[in-house]
Design a protein around this motif. Sequence first.
Motif, short mmCIF file in Angstrom:
data_model
loop_
_atom_site.label_atom_id
_atom_site.label_comp_id
_atom_site.label_asym_id
_atom_site.label_seq_id
_atom_site.Cartn_x
_atom_site.Cartn_y
_atom_site.Cartn_z
N GLY A 270 0.80 -1.22 0.00
CA GLY A 270 0.00 0.00 0.00
C GLY A 270 0.83 1.27 0.00
N GLN A 317 4.37 0.97 8.42
CA GLN A 317 3.96 1.84 9.52
C GLN A 317 3.74 0.99 10.76
OE1 GLN A 317 1.91 3.46 12.47
NE2 GLN A 317 0.55 2.22 11.21
N SER A 318 2.85 0.01 10.64
CA SER A 318 2.41 -0.76 11.81
C SER A 318 3.45 -1.75 12.30
CB SER A 318 1.15 -1.53 11.46
OG SER A 318 1.43 -2.44 10.41
N GLY A 319 4.25 -2.26 11.37
CA GLY A 319 5.18 -3.33 11.73
C GLY A 319 4.48 -4.66 11.92
N THR A 321 1.98 -5.84 9.33
CA THR A 321 1.32 -6.27 8.09
C THR A 321 1.74 -7.71 7.77
OG1 THR A 321 1.25 -4.01 7.36
CG2 THR A 321 0.98 -5.68 5.65
N VAL A 367 -7.27 5.57 9.36
CA VAL A 367 -6.89 4.39 8.56
C VAL A 367 -6.01 4.81 7.37
CG1 VAL A 367 -7.85 2.69 6.97
CG2 VAL A 367 -8.70 2.82 9.30
N SER A 369 -3.15 6.36 5.61
CA SER A 369 -1.83 6.75 6.09
C SER A 369 -1.42 8.10 5.52
CB SER A 369 -0.84 5.67 5.65
OG SER A 369 0.39 5.88 6.26
N LEU A 453 -4.47 6.53 -4.30
CA LEU A 453 -4.84 5.59 -3.23
C LEU A 453 -5.59 6.32 -2.12
CD1 LEU A 453 -4.72 2.77 -1.92
CD2 LEU A 453 -2.51 3.38 -0.97
N LYS A 454 -5.09 7.52 -1.76
CA LYS A 454 -5.76 8.29 -0.69
C LYS A 454 -7.21 8.56 -1.10
CE LYS A 454 -3.83 7.78 1.98
NZ LYS A 454 -2.62 7.08 2.02
N VAL A 574 -3.18 -4.52 8.65
CA VAL A 574 -3.72 -5.64 7.87
C VAL A 574 -2.98 -6.91 8.29
CG1 VAL A 574 -4.33 -6.50 5.60
CG2 VAL A 574 -4.33 -4.06 6.04
C1 F6R Z 1 -3.29 3.32 2.93
C2 F6R Z 1 -2.71 2.48 3.94
C3 F6R Z 1 -2.31 1.10 3.58
C4 F6R Z 1 -1.02 0.70 4.31
C5 F6R Z 1 -0.71 -0.79 4.07
C6 F6R Z 1 0.60 -1.19 4.70
O1 F6R Z 1 -3.55 4.60 3.39
O2 F6R Z 1 -2.56 2.88 5.07
O3 F6R Z 1 -2.16 0.96 2.21
O4 F6R Z 1 0.03 1.51 3.88
O5 F6R Z 1 -1.76 -1.56 4.58
O6 F6R Z 1 0.57 -0.99 6.08
P1 F6R Z 1 1.88 -0.91 6.93
O7 F6R Z 1 2.62 0.32 6.50
O8 F6R Z 1 1.41 -0.81 8.35
O9 F6R Z 1 2.66 -2.14 6.66
#
Ligand code: F6R
Length: 577
Positions: A270, A317-319, A321, A367, A369, A453-454, A574
């Motif tokens: 993403g 971001q989340s670490g 996925t 949600v 990013s 995407l946004k 995710v």
């Molecule tokens: C879109 C968005 C997603 C994340 C994707 C990866 O705004 O937030 O596309 O970028 O799910 O998530 P991370 O960065 O947490 O691995």
Amino acid sequence: MLDDGQARTYKCKGDVASLVDFVGQQQHEGTLAIGHTRWATHGEPSDLNAHPHTSMNGKVILVHNGIIENYKELKEKLTRRGYSFKTETDTEVLANLIEYIYIRGNIPLEMAVRLALTKVVGAYALCVYTPENAETLVIARLGSPLIIGVGKGEYFVASDATPISEYTQSVIMLNDGDMAVLQREGLQLKNTLNQTLKPEVQLIDWDVENVALGSYDHYMLKEIFEQPRSIEDTLRGRIDGQKGAITLGGLYSVMPRLVNARRLIIIACGTSWHAGLVGEYLIEDLARIPVEVEYASEFRYREPIIYPDDIVLAITQSGETADTLAAIKLAKSKGALPLAICNVVGSSISRETVAGVYTHAGPEIGVASTKAFTAQVAVLALLALKLGEQRGTISPEDFRDGVDEILSVPSKIGKILEKNEEVKHIAESMYEARNSLFLGRGYFFPVALEGALKLKEISYIHAEGYPAAEMKHGPIALIDENMPVIIVAGKDKSYEKVVSNVQEVKARKGRVIAIVTEGDELIREMADYCIEIPHASFVAETLLAIVPLQLLSYHVALLLGRNVDRPRNLAKSVTVE
Ligand code: F6R
């Protein structure tokens, strides 16, 4: 579980606010509660399929994040033993399996959970209790994230630290295979081999203000406006304007390998994948190291060629996925050096990698990013400059200019944010469109992808991001007077070409919204709307150009009455494959 010894379950389709309405004013006193917002995999979203799930005889109640892959086989076995099922979910199978073992074995719940999990194929983060012992919560993790928050006389269990940071800053991160039993007297943590572990309590540095909405209407808007500060946080201690130096402490141990890398593979999903593309351009331009950017989900399911001297960099971001985590594990198993750029300290991916850089953007709650993307790109710009300096592929003057460029980003973003009202007005011109096209060349191509995407994720307007020059190979057929075309046209080396693309769109009556560099009169004359951004070199221009597109998506979504922070069908982390 209530103080009167009764378990009460409330379930509701929709978001958490709907559940709050549903439960209404009923006040309950109790000491143990579990809940989960379900990502529908088995069975449609419905009240019945919602969590928690209760076993057939009511002895086991649980919530589960993940997938039980062999649920059919388990269901058949349980059916033969007299079990029936009310829902279509895999989770109910797990509840019944645990109950079956618990009743038959007449054993403590913890043991029943442990035995049941040996029969399960799949991923889980699990919270289980039995109404027969309302003082004990059993939790377990495999493949899906799970942490324990340690409060004063209370525990919290969550997938990540964001929702509990309001209550406690002390957390214990569970590893795959870990189980814990939480009781009034304390907690007991065990690994897969049933060995007791000493819980390691870590402090998270997110303060309450970070997760509070403050005066903003939505987290997304707050997070867009936070970017001057969040980027400063990302840069803090890593870039020294006076000395003209960049220090990436988290990569110190692997710097020699990075500097001598034969190639770098970036894996992400993403928005983070879009940041990866910017990273590819920057690292190839400045450090002349070949970079491949892969969707983590594709990388892990094909037969990627990975050499032991490869460096694989996860951006997340989340670490947490699932696909990125699995891809990094795959790369590791082939002997590559696994690194990460990650926002969440102590997350699964940060623990799976040997070194990396935390983006320190603070918790991202919307949600969609926004600030996490700019933080990732800022880190990649630092990395590219650092590698360029160390490899001698850029001159000391260019390195110095790059440092100054990055340092000027927060104040330049501040100037763009002053145009919020202007962007809102432009949003009014396009919110009724069904489709839209986002175009950009060079560094502005990943920006166009991210802008599209946004828009699509929060407004549900179909949006396609394309390299501007590719338009003539197909998408141009879509252009008519109903089609907003958002062109990212900053003044860089492909500017003249992009001017031609604007002309091509106008010639077909498309409506052009252009992101341009301050003072650009040429495109202003041709485009329907222009949003100006301050001048920046390629090192920093993507960080500026994305901001008006974030604002545009926000306002379009708002005009359409969308749930901006919680768009339909999406989850912040995710953790499903
Ligand atoms: C879109 C968005 C997603 C994340 C994707 C990866 O705004 O937030 O596309 O970028 O799910 O998530 P991370 O960065 O947490 O691995």
